[in-house]
Each structure stands twice: as structure tokens, then as C-alpha cells.
Design a protein around this motif. Sequence first.
Motif, PDB file in Angstrom:
ATOM      1  N   GLU A  24       0.830  -1.202   0.000  1.00 29.48           N
ATOM      2  CA  GLU A  24       0.000   0.000   0.000  1.00 29.48           C
ATOM      3  C   GLU A  24       0.867   1.256   0.000  1.00 29.48           C
ATOM      4  N   ALA A  25       1.943   1.247   0.766  1.00 30.50           N
ATOM      5  CA  ALA A  25       2.858   2.395   0.795  1.00 30.50           C
ATOM      6  C   ALA A  25       3.507   2.593  -0.574  1.00 30.50           C
ATOM      7  N   GLU A  26       3.898   1.506  -1.203  1.00 32.44           N
ATOM      8  CA  GLU A  26       4.492   1.603  -2.542  1.00 32.44           C
ATOM      9  C   GLU A  26       3.486   2.170  -3.541  1.00 32.44           C
ATOM     10  N   SER A  27       2.260   1.723  -3.449  1.00 29.45           N
ATOM     11  CA  SER A  27       1.214   2.212  -4.346  1.00 29.45           C
ATOM     12  C   SER A  27       0.964   3.709  -4.128  1.00 29.45           C
ATOM     13  N   ALA A  28       0.954   4.137  -2.883  1.00 35.41           N
ATOM     14  CA  ALA A  28       0.776   5.559  -2.575  1.00 35.41           C
ATOM     15  C   ALA A  28       1.946   6.370  -3.136  1.00 35.41           C
ATOM     16  N   PHE A  29       3.152   5.849  -2.987  1.00 36.62           N
ATOM     17  CA  PHE A  29       4.334   6.513  -3.538  1.00 36.62           C
ATOM     18  C   PHE A  29       4.234   6.628  -5.053  1.00 36.62           C
ATOM     19  N   ASP A  30       3.855   5.529  -5.707  1.00 35.85           N
ATOM     20  CA  ASP A  30       3.732   5.540  -7.163  1.00 35.85           C
ATOM     21  C   ASP A  30       2.718   6.576  -7.635  1.00 35.85           C
ATOM     22  N   GLU A  31       1.593   6.666  -6.937  1.00 36.63           N
ATOM     23  CA  GLU A  31       0.581   7.642  -7.328  1.00 36.63           C
ATOM     24  C   GLU A  31       1.069   9.069  -7.095  1.00 36.63           C
ATOM     25  N   ALA A  32       1.753   9.302  -5.977  1.00 33.13           N
ATOM     26  CA  ALA A  32       2.288  10.642  -5.710  1.00 33.13           C
ATOM     27  C   ALA A  32       3.315  11.026  -6.769  1.00 33.13           C
ATOM     28  N   ALA A  33       4.168  10.090  -7.148  1.00 30.92           N
ATOM     29  CA  ALA A  33       5.178  10.359  -8.181  1.00 30.92           C
ATOM     30  C   ALA A  33       4.513  10.651  -9.522  1.00 30.92           C
ATOM     31  N   ALA A  34       3.472   9.921  -9.849  1.00 33.67           N
ATOM     32  CA  ALA A  34       2.754  10.149 -11.109  1.00 33.67           C
ATOM     33  C   ALA A  34       2.083  11.524 -11.110  1.00 33.67           C
ATOM     34  N   GLN A  35       1.489  11.903  -9.994  1.00 32.46           N
ATOM     35  CA  GLN A  35       0.866  13.222  -9.903  1.00 32.46           C
ATOM     36  C   GLN A  35       1.909  14.326 -10.016  1.00 32.46           C
ATOM     37  N   LEU A  36       3.068  14.125  -9.411  1.00 37.53           N
ATOM     38  CA  LEU A  36       4.147  15.104  -9.517  1.00 37.53           C
ATOM     39  C   LEU A  36       4.625  15.228 -10.964  1.00 37.53           C
ATOM     40  N   ALA A  37       4.817  14.094 -11.620  1.00 41.53           N
ATOM     41  CA  ALA A  37       5.255  14.119 -13.022  1.00 41.53           C
ATOM     42  C   ALA A  37       4.235  14.838 -13.900  1.00 41.53           C
ATOM     43  N   LYS A  38       2.962  14.608 -13.654  1.00 44.01           N
ATOM     44  CA  LYS A  38       1.915  15.275 -14.430  1.00 44.01           C
ATOM     45  C   LYS A  38       1.943  16.780 -14.177  1.00 44.01           C
ATOM     46  N   ALA A  39       2.069  17.180 -12.927  1.00 35.96           N
ATOM     47  CA  ALA A  39       2.104  18.610 -12.591  1.00 35.96           C
ATOM     48  C   ALA A  39       3.324  19.285 -13.213  1.00 35.96           C
ATOM     49  N   LEU A  40       4.454  18.608 -13.203  1.00 25.61           N
ATOM     50  CA  LEU A  40       5.666  19.162 -13.811  1.00 25.61           C
ATOM     51  C   LEU A  40       5.524  19.291 -15.321  1.00 25.61           C
ATOM     52  N   ALA A  41       4.919  18.293 -15.946  1.00 24.93           N
ATOM     53  CA  ALA A  41       4.709  18.351 -17.396  1.00 24.93           C
ATOM     54  C   ALA A  41       3.777  19.512 -17.754  1.00 24.93           C
ATOM     55  N   GLU A  42       2.759  19.729 -16.952  1.00 24.62           N
ATOM     56  CA  GLU A  42       1.842  20.841 -17.193  1.00 24.62           C
ATOM     57  C   GLU A  42       2.553  22.184 -17.003  1.00 24.62           C
TER      58      GLU A  42
END
Length: 80
Positions: A24-42
Motif C-alpha cells: 500500500e505504501a508503494e502504491s501511494a508513492f507511485d501515485e504521488a510520483a505520477a501526480q508530480l510528473a503530471k504537474a511538472l509536465a503541465e
Amino acid sequence: DEIVRRLGHAVNTFADTPREALEEAESAFDEAAAQLAKALAEARQVLRAGWQDQDPEADSAEHRIALRQYRELTQRLLRT
């Protein structure tokens, strides 16, 4: 908020179910990283749109502002 909740749940359930808590912690990390990557791309897209179609030879204030914003964003990333 949901990611923080999931991470907190993982921490709270670790003693009883360590493997599931880690997943669950890994999944939360993966989602946070994906959201960060999306925000940076925007952010990059917005910055690029501000200078992309301008005359490349022009020494404009917009170019300096864009360069400052790239520098600030990059420095923030390097501090994390």
C-alpha cells in the motif's frame, strides 16, 4: 489527501500485515510520483507556450522570466 490517508493506513497496519502495508505504501508513492510528473509536465507546457512562438533573436523580458521560472522549478526539484 487520499494519498496521505493511504500512507497513514499503511503505517498503522504494518505491525499486523507488513507485506500488505508495504504494498500500500508503494502504491501511494507511485501515485504521488505520477501526480508530480503530471504537474511538472503541465508547468513545462505553460512555460514553453510563453516563449516558444517568440522571435528567438529578441532579448525580451518574457525570455528572462521564463528562464528564471525554469531555474526556480529545477532548483526546487533538486532540493527534494
